[in-house]
Scaffold this active site. Structure first.
Site, PDB file in Angstrom:
ATOM      1  N   ARG A  72       0.842  -1.251   0.075  1.00  0.00           N
ATOM      2  CA  ARG A  72      -0.117   0.078   0.007  1.00  0.00           C
ATOM      3  C   ARG A  72       0.889   1.348   0.058  1.00  0.00           C
ATOM      4  NH1 ARG A  72      -5.066  -2.262   0.766  1.00  0.00           N
ATOM      5  NH2 ARG A  72      -5.140  -3.920   2.274  1.00  0.00           N
ATOM      6  N   GLY A 104      -7.664   2.620  -3.719  1.00  0.00           N
ATOM      7  CA  GLY A 104      -6.627   3.256  -3.273  1.00  0.00           C
ATOM      8  C   GLY A 104      -5.522   3.330  -4.530  1.00  0.00           C
ATOM      9  N   ILE A 126     -11.272  -8.272  -4.004  1.00  0.00           N
ATOM     10  CA  ILE A 126     -12.314  -9.316  -3.768  1.00  0.00           C
ATOM     11  C   ILE A 126     -13.338  -8.665  -3.071  1.00  0.00           C
ATOM     12  CG2 ILE A 126     -10.334 -11.002  -3.073  1.00  0.00           C
ATOM     13  CD1 ILE A 126     -11.143 -10.253   0.011  1.00  0.00           C
ATOM     14  N   ASP A 127     -13.285  -7.284  -2.667  1.00  0.00           N
ATOM     15  CA  ASP A 127     -14.711  -6.599  -2.181  1.00  0.00           C
ATOM     16  C   ASP A 127     -15.659  -6.360  -3.019  1.00  0.00           C
ATOM     17  OD1 ASP A 127     -13.215  -6.769   0.317  1.00  0.00           O
ATOM     18  OD2 ASP A 127     -12.511  -4.717  -0.044  1.00  0.00           O
ATOM     19  N   HIS A 272      -7.755 -13.608   5.723  1.00  0.00           N
ATOM     20  CA  HIS A 272      -7.141 -13.713   4.396  1.00  0.00           C
ATOM     21  C   HIS A 272      -7.105 -15.012   3.569  1.00  0.00           C
ATOM     22  CE1 HIS A 272      -5.574 -10.200   6.464  1.00  0.00           C
ATOM     23  NE2 HIS A 272      -5.049  -9.653   5.216  1.00  0.00           N
TER      24      HIS A 272
END
Ligand code: F6P
Length: 341
Positions: A72, A104, A126-127, A272
């Site tokens: 990130r 992001g 995956i969301d 995860h």
């Protein structure tokens, strides 16, 4: 053409399928050169990259994770990247950057594009919470993993007359909870989009036991929260990337249900495991199509846009449109699932 590729943000099954597809289309059809930046935008900022030829992507279609690594990006590093966007393109000799990532990553892609870097984005998560695309790859795999877990939990729950509270991923969007909960026939589904009252879940479990059923499964998204004043549950702190650290709704809810029901309630946090391992056939195909279309867009100089699935077609949409708001579960989708609380 020289193409730079990177994968950023949380990993997701299908990332390698996109990388492979980009390399196949670019090298075989156009004779392009492809380089892969390592560990997300960090590789771009620090100049860590490697060449990707057909051999480098051989055998990765079915492999989970990302061969390029991911990370990130902190806000100040993103600013630094934007200030140097055009210099970076010159330094690495890239004609286009293809960042593959979630909200992001695509926001960063839009900022880099605004700063003058030719960018073609590819959405992943995956969301399934990116606006402007009907689906993201990785979602189907995550739903499959969560569904299988709940199928398995049902048999052991029944043997022991237990309530299983299964926490799945989804901070602000409850797509995984909604679809895996529906697919597994969960008796309760709690989503971030609608505050729930634990008293309703207690009533549902009591009614089931009164009908002679000996177990219940509740599927709860990690970002789900109880309605004000119904249960003790605090908000978490914000991490360095601006994400809320959740307090563990699965564990808190299992504890609450056990206390109110006087029956055993067990939390199961899938975490995860939903993101690891091989992508489903659906995700492999969608990822491969996105990679193909990203290369085509690059050759049309169709920059500042990302691939998106609309119905069964892959189209290009502006990055700005895709990153303005998250795609959350609408009320009509909740209404279709009778077990949403
Ligand atoms: O955005 C994808 C996702 O898997 C979310 O569902 C989850 O909340 C988050 O990433 C977890 O992030 P991390 O891998 O940093 O723990």
């Amino acid at each position: 053409m020289r193409i730079g590729v990177l994968t950023a943000g949380g990993d997701c099954p299908g990332l390698n399928a996109v990388i492979r597809s980009v390399v196949h289309r670019a090298v075989t059809n156009y004779g392009d050169e492809v380089i892969g930046f390592e560990d997300g935008y960090a590789g771009l900022l620090e100049g860590h990259y490697r060449g990707l030829d057909l051999d480098a992507v051989s055998g990765i279609l079915a492999r989970g994770g990302t061969i390029l690594g991911s990370s990130r990006l902190q806000r100040d590093r993103l600013r630094e990247a934007c200030e140097n966007a055009q210099d970076m393109a010159r330094e690495f000799g890239i004609d286009v950057l293809i960042p593959i990532g979630g909200e992001g990553t695509l926001t960063a892609a839009r900022m880099l594009s605004d700063a003058g870097l030719p960018v073609v984005g590819v959405p992943k998560t995956i969301d399934n919470d990116i606006s402007s695309t009907d689906r993201t790859f990785g979602f189907d795999t995550a739903v499959g993993v969560a569904t299988e877990a709940m199928d398995r939990l049902k048999t052991t729950a029944e043997s022991h007359q237990r309530v299983m509270v299964v926490e799945v991923m989804g901070r602000h969007a409850g797509w995984i909870a909604l679809e895996s909960g529906m697919a597994a026939g969960a008796h309760g589904i709690c989503l971030p989009e609608r505050a729930f009252d634990p008293a309703d879940l207690v009533k549902m479990v009591e009614e089931r036991f009164a009908r002679g059923k000996k177990f219940a499964v509740v599927c709860v998204a990690e970002g789900a929260h109880p309605a004000e004043g119904t249960m003790d549950y605090g908000h978490g702190a914000i991490d360095q990337f601006g994400h809320e650290r959740f307090q563990g709704i699965g564990t808190a809810l299992a504890y609450e249900l056990e206390r109110r029901l006087g029956k055993e309630a067990k939390p199961v946090i899938l975490g995860h495991i939903q993101r690891g391992g091989t992508p489903t056939a659906y995700d492999r195909v969608l990822a491969t199509r996105f990679g193909w279309h990203a290369v085509e867009a690059a050759h049309r100089s169709d920059f500042g846009r990302m691939t998106a699935l609309r119905g069964t077609d892959v189209v290009m949409v502006p990055l700005a449109e895709a990153t303005t708001e998250l795609k959350t579960v609408p009320k009509d989708r909740m209404d279709e699932a009778e077990s949403v609380f």
